[in-house]
Design an enzyme around this catalytic site. Sequence first.
Site, PDB file in Angstrom:
ATOM      1  N   HIS A   1     -26.457  80.916  41.707  1.00  0.00           N
ATOM      2  CA  HIS A   1     -25.496  81.941  40.778  1.00  0.00           C
ATOM      3  C   HIS A   1     -24.011  81.161  41.114  1.00  0.00           C
ATOM      4  O   HIS A   1     -23.037  81.867  40.815  1.00  0.00           O
ATOM      5  CB  HIS A   1     -25.691  83.064  41.542  1.00  0.00           C
ATOM      6  CG  HIS A   1     -26.571  84.085  41.156  1.00  0.00           C
ATOM      7  ND1 HIS A   1     -27.091  85.128  41.854  1.00  0.00           N
ATOM      8  CD2 HIS A   1     -27.685  83.904  40.016  1.00  0.00           C
ATOM      9  CE1 HIS A   1     -28.248  85.765  41.420  1.00  0.00           C
ATOM     10  NE2 HIS A   1     -28.549  84.807  40.301  1.00  0.00           N
TER      11      HIS A   1
ATOM     12  N   GLU B   1     -34.184  95.381  56.520  1.00  0.00           N
ATOM     13  CA  GLU B   1     -35.353  96.520  56.094  1.00  0.00           C
ATOM     14  C   GLU B   1     -36.179  95.933  54.708  1.00  0.00           C
ATOM     15  O   GLU B   1     -35.708  95.176  54.094  1.00  0.00           O
ATOM     16  CB  GLU B   1     -34.648  97.906  56.002  1.00  0.00           C
ATOM     17  CG  GLU B   1     -33.521  97.450  54.920  1.00  0.00           C
ATOM     18  CD  GLU B   1     -32.420  98.851  54.770  1.00  0.00           C
ATOM     19  OE1 GLU B   1     -31.968  99.198  53.580  1.00  0.00           O
ATOM     20  OE2 GLU B   1     -32.272  99.504  55.746  1.00  0.00           O
TER      21      GLU B   1
END
Length: 233
Positions: free
Chosen positions: A108, A203
């Site tokens: 990117h 998570e």
Amino acid sequence: MHVFVLTGAGISAESGLGTFRDKGGIWSKFDPMKLATPEAFAANPLAVHDFYNLRRRNLLGAAPNAAHHALARLEKGLADQGGGVFLCTQNIDDLHERAGSRHVHHMHGELLKSLCSRCGARARCETELSILDACPSCGRDNSLRPDVVWFGEMPYGMEEIEAALEASEMFVAVGTSGSVYPAAGYVELARSFGMETCEINLEPSDNAYVFDRKFYGPASETLPVFVDEILKG
Ligand code: BJW
């Protein structure tokens, strides 16, 4: 062993650089459609320059953390064993390089580079960018933009990334939500090549269900342990 590592904003979170989609993340304060598209830059280059100038200042005051250092150690350790790492980052920061990783593929782009929208030249840029700056290569003004890949633009080096995936035996995603394509699709591609897939995240990510092995917690704690395990074989 050849390992393909894909990193995202989560690996730099503990260095003080914000993630995008977590609570309080960059896209909760700024509208990506007004700042991270070529159309936004054409409509309001001042606002886009301000946004990236602020992030460039933040980056220059940040330092790599234990997770960046662990990946540099993995690169050196696997090379010593006759293997290697392809480190593909979605991040535009340079914390992998500052931690010692020698080969980093910035799919990117890079915040500390400018890109001339007229001649395509890329140049090191550690200062503020403005519409008044002239391109150091072609000399034309009103032409420089941050060298970052915005929504709707093609990420850098797609063929090189796909070749590296095909040549690797293990795929590791670190600190990425798995919500931006094409990077979000690499885990599926890795599985189709028969690679073992591992997720390291605070998570479960959006595509956690696709991974074979998962390690949850701050990357600065989980990644060094994971790297030790790989290097021991
Ligand atoms: C921790 C942690 C801790 C926190 N330890 N973990 C379907 C298929 C293909 C494409 C598309 C599609 N649908 C839509 C598209 C287009 C679009 C896209 O994907 N949109 C989605 C929103 C759906 N994609 C594109 O436009 C891309 N180009 C493209 O597809 O070209 C093809 C093409 C072009 C033209 C014509 C035809 C085809 C380009 C995408 C460019 C993304 N650009 C950005 C901005 C770059 C510059 C900047 O930084 O400002 O890149 S957006 C932003 O998201 C940035 C990131 O690199 C990218 C990914 O985010 P990341 O890294 O995953 O961060 P978060 O915040 O999402 O997640 C952080 C994670 O860290 C979380 O999971 C946390 O739990 C975790 N974490 N603390 C461990 N301490």
